[in-house]
Structures are given as C-alpha cells and as structure tokens.
Scaffold this motif. Structure first.
Motif, mmCIF file in Angstrom:
data_model
loop_
_atom_site.group_PDB
_atom_site.id
_atom_site.type_symbol
_atom_site.label_atom_id
_atom_site.label_comp_id
_atom_site.label_asym_id
_atom_site.label_seq_id
_atom_site.Cartn_x
_atom_site.Cartn_y
_atom_site.Cartn_z
ATOM 1 N N THR A 1 0.831 -1.213 0.000
ATOM 2 C CA THR A 1 0.000 0.000 0.000
ATOM 3 C C THR A 1 0.863 1.260 0.000
ATOM 4 O O THR A 1 0.598 2.217 -0.735
ATOM 5 N N TYR A 2 1.906 1.258 0.799
ATOM 6 C CA TYR A 2 2.807 2.418 0.860
ATOM 7 C C TYR A 2 3.469 2.673 -0.492
ATOM 8 O O TYR A 2 3.467 3.808 -0.993
ATOM 9 N N PHE A 3 4.035 1.637 -1.086
ATOM 10 C CA PHE A 3 4.704 1.819 -2.370
ATOM 11 C C PHE A 3 3.711 2.154 -3.483
ATOM 12 O O PHE A 3 4.049 2.873 -4.425
ATOM 13 N N SER A 4 2.479 1.648 -3.382
ATOM 14 C CA SER A 4 1.467 1.979 -4.387
ATOM 15 C C SER A 4 1.100 3.458 -4.310
ATOM 16 O O SER A 4 0.990 4.141 -5.335
ATOM 17 N N PHE A 5 0.928 3.954 -3.092
ATOM 18 C CA PHE A 5 0.585 5.374 -2.928
ATOM 19 C C PHE A 5 1.750 6.260 -3.336
ATOM 20 O O PHE A 5 1.555 7.329 -3.927
ATOM 21 N N LEU A 6 2.968 5.816 -3.036
ATOM 22 C CA LEU A 6 4.151 6.597 -3.408
ATOM 23 C C LEU A 6 4.301 6.674 -4.921
ATOM 24 O O LEU A 6 4.783 7.684 -5.459
ATOM 25 N N SER A 7 3.878 5.625 -5.614
ATOM 26 C CA SER A 7 3.985 5.616 -7.078
ATOM 27 C C SER A 7 2.986 6.546 -7.735
ATOM 28 O O SER A 7 3.110 6.811 -8.946
ATOM 29 N N MET A 8 2.010 7.041 -6.997
ATOM 30 C CA MET A 8 1.036 7.958 -7.586
ATOM 31 C C MET A 8 1.638 9.328 -7.881
ATOM 32 O O MET A 8 1.156 10.044 -8.769
ATOM 33 N N ILE A 9 2.712 9.707 -7.185
ATOM 34 C CA ILE A 9 3.312 11.027 -7.398
ATOM 35 C C ILE A 9 3.889 11.156 -8.806
ATOM 36 O O ILE A 9 3.570 12.115 -9.526
ATOM 37 N N PRO A 10 4.743 10.232 -9.264
ATOM 38 C CA PRO A 10 5.218 10.374 -10.658
ATOM 39 C C PRO A 10 4.109 10.213 -11.691
ATOM 40 O O PRO A 10 4.187 10.802 -12.776
ATOM 41 N N ILE A 11 3.067 9.452 -11.358
ATOM 42 C CA ILE A 11 1.940 9.339 -12.290
ATOM 43 C C ILE A 11 1.231 10.676 -12.429
ATOM 44 O O ILE A 11 0.836 11.090 -13.530
ATOM 45 N N LEU A 12 1.093 11.401 -11.311
ATOM 46 C CA LEU A 12 0.510 12.742 -11.379
ATOM 47 C C LEU A 12 1.403 13.696 -12.166
ATOM 48 O O LEU A 12 0.906 14.559 -12.912
ATOM 49 N N MET A 13 2.712 13.534 -12.021
ATOM 50 C CA MET A 13 3.627 14.373 -12.800
ATOM 51 C C MET A 13 3.465 14.108 -14.289
ATOM 52 O O MET A 13 3.442 15.047 -15.111
ATOM 53 N N LEU A 14 3.351 12.864 -14.674
ATOM 54 C CA LEU A 14 3.122 12.534 -16.073
ATOM 55 C C LEU A 14 1.786 13.073 -16.564
ATOM 56 O O LEU A 14 1.657 13.518 -17.714
ATOM 57 N N SER A 15 0.789 13.023 -15.682
ATOM 58 C CA SER A 15 -0.529 13.548 -16.071
ATOM 59 C C SER A 15 -0.466 15.059 -16.311
ATOM 60 O O SER A 15 -1.049 15.572 -17.287
ATOM 61 N N PHE A 16 0.250 15.786 -15.442
ATOM 62 C CA PHE A 16 0.412 17.222 -15.647
ATOM 63 C C PHE A 16 1.166 17.516 -16.940
ATOM 64 O O PHE A 16 0.826 18.455 -17.677
ATOM 65 N N ALA A 17 2.187 16.701 -17.223
ATOM 66 C CA ALA A 17 2.945 16.917 -18.458
ATOM 67 C C ALA A 17 2.083 16.658 -19.688
ATOM 68 O O ALA A 17 2.125 17.420 -20.666
ATOM 69 N N ALA A 18 1.301 15.572 -19.638
ATOM 70 C CA ALA A 18 0.409 15.278 -20.764
ATOM 71 C C ALA A 18 -0.628 16.385 -20.943
ATOM 72 O O ALA A 18 -0.935 16.799 -22.077
ATOM 73 N N ALA A 19 -1.169 16.879 -19.827
ATOM 74 C CA ALA A 19 -2.124 17.985 -19.910
ATOM 75 C C ALA A 19 -1.462 19.234 -20.480
ATOM 76 O O ALA A 19 -2.084 19.992 -21.249
ATOM 77 N N GLY A 20 -0.183 19.457 -20.143
ATOM 78 C CA GLY A 20 0.531 20.616 -20.687
ATOM 79 C C GLY A 20 0.702 20.519 -22.190
ATOM 80 O O GLY A 20 0.527 21.512 -22.916
ATOM 81 N N THR B 1 7.934 19.556 -20.662
ATOM 82 C CA THR B 1 8.975 18.600 -21.064
ATOM 83 C C THR B 1 9.785 18.140 -19.857
ATOM 84 O O THR B 1 10.016 16.939 -19.662
ATOM 85 N N THR B 2 10.209 19.094 -19.015
ATOM 86 C CA THR B 2 11.008 18.729 -17.830
ATOM 87 C C THR B 2 10.191 17.880 -16.866
ATOM 88 O O THR B 2 10.672 16.855 -16.362
ATOM 89 N N VAL B 3 8.953 18.305 -16.620
ATOM 90 C CA VAL B 3 8.089 17.549 -15.712
ATOM 91 C C VAL B 3 7.824 16.153 -16.264
ATOM 92 O O VAL B 3 7.815 15.158 -15.532
ATOM 93 N N GLY B 4 7.637 16.050 -17.588
ATOM 94 C CA GLY B 4 7.376 14.743 -18.197
ATOM 95 C C GLY B 4 8.560 13.803 -18.091
ATOM 96 O O GLY B 4 8.406 12.630 -17.759
ATOM 97 N N ILE B 5 9.780 14.307 -18.361
ATOM 98 C CA ILE B 5 10.969 13.439 -18.294
ATOM 99 C C ILE B 5 11.239 12.997 -16.864
ATOM 100 O O ILE B 5 11.490 11.815 -16.593
ATOM 101 N N VAL B 6 11.187 13.952 -15.921
ATOM 102 C CA VAL B 6 11.421 13.594 -14.512
ATOM 103 C C VAL B 6 10.344 12.635 -14.018
ATOM 104 O O VAL B 6 10.631 11.642 -13.333
ATOM 105 N N GLY B 7 9.106 12.917 -14.377
ATOM 106 C CA GLY B 7 8.026 12.027 -13.959
ATOM 107 C C GLY B 7 8.164 10.640 -14.543
ATOM 108 O O GLY B 7 7.880 9.641 -13.872
ATOM 109 N N LEU B 8 8.615 10.545 -15.805
ATOM 110 C CA LEU B 8 8.785 9.234 -16.423
ATOM 111 C C LEU B 8 9.882 8.436 -15.740
ATOM 112 O O LEU B 8 9.715 7.233 -15.467
ATOM 113 N N LEU B 9 11.012 9.083 -15.436
ATOM 114 C CA LEU B 9 12.112 8.375 -14.767
ATOM 115 C C LEU B 9 11.731 7.937 -13.363
ATOM 116 O O LEU B 9 12.001 6.797 -12.954
#
Length: 347
Positions: free
Chosen positions: A84-103, A145-153
């Motif tokens: 559960t902890y690692f699943s919730f922690l993984s939501m942060i980069p997913i949100l970063m990717l979502s913001f990048a895609a929205a951008g 672009t920066t948010v997308g690359i960092v979020g992907l990594l």
C-alpha cells in the motif's frame, strides 16, 4: 480336637439382604447446583469442540483455515501495508506525467486553456486560490517537457520497486517454507530486469482489461440503443449483470497474469483457476464498496481534504491483502488427483 464348649451358636439370619439394607439408608445429600451447572457447561463446550472439529474436516473450510494460517504466519498484513505504501508513493510520478500530458494538450489548444482559466475564475470564489490554480496550470504548460521526463524516470524507478515488492510478497506466500532458499537469490541486475519485464507485462494486462471493459460497455450500450431496449424496465437488471460479468472477466485476466507470472514456480492449474476466480470476485466487491462509500467520504469539509487520500489508501490496502490471501489459498490447495508444483512432494 476338643468339642466346642458352646454348641448353641446364634444362627445366621437367613432373611438378611445387603441390598435391601443399603436401600433403607438415608439418602445422601444431592450435589450442589454449582457443580451441576459446571457439568452442563462442560458438555456444551465439548459439543462446540466436536462441532468445530467436524467443520475442520470439511475440505473447503480446512482449505480456508490453511490459507488463513499461512497468510498470518507469513506476515500477509505487514506485506499488504508495505505494498500500500509503495502503491501510494507511485502515484506522485503518475501525477507528474498527467500534468505533463495535460501541458502538451493545452499548449496546442490555446482556446481550451483560456476556457479552463475562465471556468476557474467563475467557480472559485477565493481570488488567491484561483490565482494559485492558474499559476500551477501555467507552470505545467511551460515546463511540460522537464516535468514529463522527470516524472517518467521516477515512475519507472518506483514502478520497478513496486513490482519487486509485490513479487516478493507473493513468493513469500507461495513458497513451501518461509525462508528463502539459496537458489531463490538472484543477481541485482537480473532482479531489476525481471521486475521491469513484469511491470511492462502488468501494464499490457491493464491496458487489455481496460480495453475489454470499455469496448464491451460501449458495444452493449450501442446495441441497447439500436434495438430500443433501454425503455424496457425489466431488462435493466440484466444489462447490469452483463456489465458486471464483463468487469469480472477483466479482473480475472489481470489476476491470472499476476498469479501465473510472479511466483517462482508455476501453480497447479486447478488451484490457479479457482484462486483467480476468488480474487476476481473479491476485487469486484471492493470496487463496488468503494464506489458507494467514497462519495460519502468527500461530502464533508474534512472529507473533501482527506477523503480521497484515505479512500485511495483503503483501496490499495484491500487490493494488496486480497492478492496475498488468494496467493496463500492457491499455495495451500490440496487435490489428490492433481499434480503438485515442480519440486514439491505430497503433504
């Protein structure tokens, strides 16, 4: 021998009856009520123990008890909390990717961006909060672009670690013994490569299951509208059942991949089929419960701030516990006419 000096002995009473004499004795005091109550309670406990032992001999209940014992002995609750902890922690980069895609979407549609800004100004009464939201969206568009690359990594790293923890938790339930054997150890680069392949496979399985659910739901709605069946009231429960069956089929495919791919040894076919079915039904129940309870969590002011977070944590936790329990259920299955997993002997 000298003759008896007293030849006239008292003759024995021939009417003497020892049983009759005992019966004429005064009756003994009856036992105390407290002793009688203890005996009655003891008999009820004995009956309860006999009933419990009889239930334990039933194959289904015995299997359930074996799975529960293995789940508890091998720290199923603790592993579930870690997942559960690692699943919730993984939501942060997913949100970063979502913001990048929205951008990327908003930068190519300036009119859509202006419409969003206008709706924010109309719906948010606080000017400070409206300015903050507008600034956040502008930053996401400018630094997409920066948010997308960092979020992907970060998403790739956290996703691989999440898959590794899920794999180890399922293997802990699937192994014959609790401790890992020397042959279970893997080199770190093999481990990360295996977890990367498993993560890609899980994403593919998710895409397939979501596609099946979406396509089947759209096709069902199109057929209902084309045949004008949406006006028939008694058919509505049937369509709900059809949709439920399609969703459970998607769940089944997802859990089948998890229980077939993640353990070190391939589970037995019958145990895999039945355990996956239990997981699919349980996961559908979790989704239904969360669908009805989450709106009530976010209805209050405090729930609006923390309700979605708590609901997400509860969803991940119940998913992790269900997955690990079904893995223990599959590992503890005993069928006399079924082959055991490779390297195992009959218990």
């Amino acid at each position: 021998m000298m003759p008896d000096s007293n030849p006239q002995r008292p003759t024995q009473d021939l009417d003497f009856d020892p049983i009759k004499k005992l019966e004429t004795r005064p009756p003994e005091a009856s036992p105390e009520p407290k002793i009688t109550a203890v005996r009655k309670t003891g008999s009820l406990l004995d009956k309860a123990k006999d009933l419990y032992q009889l239930l334990q001999q039933h194959p289904t209940i015995a299997h359930l008890l074996r799975a529960t014992e293995r789940f508890n002995d091998r720290l199923g609750n603790q592993f579930g909390a870690a997942i559960t902890y690692f699943s919730f922690l993984s939501m942060i980069p997913i949100l970063m990717l979502s913001f990048a895609a929205a951008g990327f979407i908003l930068v190519s549609h300036p009119t859509l961006l202006q419409d969003i800004f206008g709706k924010i100004l109309l719906s948010v009464s606080d000017p400070t909060l409206a300015a903050t939201l507008k600034s956040t969206i502008s930053t996401a568009v400018q630094q997409r672009t920066t948010v997308g690359i960092v979020g992907l990594l970060v998403a790739l790293y956290s996703g691989i670690n999440w898959m590794g923890n899920l794999r180890e938790a399922i293997r802990a339930q699937s192994r014959d013994v609790w401790e890992r054997k020397p042959q279970d150890e893997e080199k770190i680069w093999i481990k990360y490569f295996r977890d990367f392949v498993s993560l890609i496979g899980l994403l593919v399985a998710l895409i397939i299951t979501l596609s099946i659910t979406s396509a089947a739901g759209a096709a069902q709605q199109m057929i209902i509208s084309a045949l004008y069946l949406d006006t028939i009231e008694w058919l509505k429960p049937v369509w709900h059942l059809v949709g439920l069956a399609i969703s459970m089929l998607a769940n089944y495919l997802l859990f089948f991949w998890i229980f077939w791919r993640l353990p070190r040894h391939r589970p037995r076919r019958r145990a895999l089929i039945r355990g996956t079915f239990i997981a699919a039904v349980g996961f559908e129940v979790i989704k239904i419960v969360m669908t009805y309870t989450l709106p009530s969590l976010v209805s209050s002011p405090s729930g609006a701030a923390f309700g979605s977070v708590l609901g997400l944590l509860a969803f991940f936790y119940f998913f992790a516990r269900l997955t690990l329990f079904c893995a223990a259920w599959i590992a503890t299955a005993q069928y006399p006419d079924d082959r055991r997993m490779p390297g195992k002997t009959h218990r």
